[in-house]
Design an enzyme around this catalytic site. Structure first.
Site, PDB file in Angstrom:
ATOM      1  CG  HIS A 122     -10.769   1.063   3.403  1.00  0.00           C
ATOM      2  ND1 HIS A 122     -10.507   2.245   4.035  1.00  0.00           N
ATOM      3  CD2 HIS A 122      -9.850   0.938   2.409  1.00  0.00           C
ATOM      4  CE1 HIS A 122      -9.456   2.816   3.459  1.00  0.00           C
ATOM      5  NE2 HIS A 122      -9.048   2.052   2.460  1.00  0.00           N
ATOM      6  CD  GLU A 131      -6.724   3.508  -0.493  1.00  0.00           C
ATOM      7  OE1 GLU A 131      -7.716   3.659   0.235  1.00  0.00           O
ATOM      8  OE2 GLU A 131      -5.791   2.726  -0.208  1.00  0.00           O
ATOM      9  CG  HIS A 149      -1.843  -1.223   1.177  1.00  0.00           C
ATOM     10  ND1 HIS A 149      -3.066  -1.238   0.551  1.00  0.00           N
ATOM     11  CD2 HIS A 149      -1.652  -2.466   1.663  1.00  0.00           C
ATOM     12  CE1 HIS A 149      -3.608  -2.435   0.664  1.00  0.00           C
ATOM     13  NE2 HIS A 149      -2.764  -3.201   1.335  1.00  0.00           N
ATOM     14  CG  HIS A 207      -6.791  -3.413   2.429  1.00  0.00           C
ATOM     15  ND1 HIS A 207      -5.721  -3.679   3.265  1.00  0.00           N
ATOM     16  CD2 HIS A 207      -6.905  -2.056   2.420  1.00  0.00           C
ATOM     17  CE1 HIS A 207      -5.229  -2.544   3.738  1.00  0.00           C
ATOM     18  NE2 HIS A 207      -5.931  -1.551   3.240  1.00  0.00           N
TER      19      HIS A 207
END
Length: 188
Positions: free
Chosen positions: A139, A151, A45, A55
């Site tokens: 999320h 992201e 990440h 995730h």
């Protein structure tokens, strides 16, 4: 013209609080070894990356199991300062890029609005798609619906509008996310 919207990976770069940083170490030099070789260390990440459902969702899809058709195609880019900015998302948007200009990440109502609109990939310049105080809930809600999260984008200098997007995560078997290289070009 295609524009790279990936963050450069470099030692000392900003990472999500608590995540390991990026490190690169030269193992071999052309001058002494006849070839160059660099070892890198980072989390999945770090920098521009894509989150897979695993995730935040137990038993969720991992990065290599994602529908690669979502990695490229038309995308809308909006600037976001307040929740009402999501009202400007064009109908039928499957891929949405959010240039967060102080909003601080999506809240639960924002996630629900985007799910109801049928958005399948959401990208942001933030290191996390969600506001810190609701990060897990946002999320989880998006990833359990198999919305891909892109992201850590570099969206400076891009105007709101319609773009073509290519965002290719590394094919890390069994991983909950992966570094990605992302590009856009304005649609005419």
């Amino acid at each position: 013209m295609w524009q790279d919207i990936s963050r450069p990976l470099a030692s000392g770069m900003e990472v999500y609080p608590g995540d390991p940083g990026f490190a690169a170490r030269r193992l071999r030099q052309v001058e002494t070894d006849g070839y160059a070789l660099t070892e890198i260390s980072m989390s999945a990440h770090c920098g521009t990356h894509m989150d897979a459902p695993a995730h935040f969702v137990a038993g969720g899809k991992t990065i290599e199991q994602l529908d690669s058709a979502l990695f490229f195609g038309p995308a809308a880019l909006i600037e976001m300062r307040a929740p009402e900015d999501l009202l400007r998302v064009p109908a039928g948007t499957g891929r949405l890029l959010i240039h967060d200009l102080g909003y601080g990440g999506l809240r639960e109502a924002d996630a629900q609005r985007l799910l109801a609109a049928g958005v399948r990939l959401i990208g942001t310049n933030n290191l996390s798609i969600a506001a810190e105080e609701v990060s897990s809930a946002v999320h989880t809600r998006l990833l359990e619906s198999e919305v891909l999260l892109l992201e850590g984008l570099w969206l400076e200098g891009l105007a709101e509008g319609a773009y073509e997007l290519i965002a290719l995560p590394l094919r890390l078997v069994g991983a909950e996310g992966a570094p990605a290289r992302a590009f856009v070009r304005a649609m005419e």
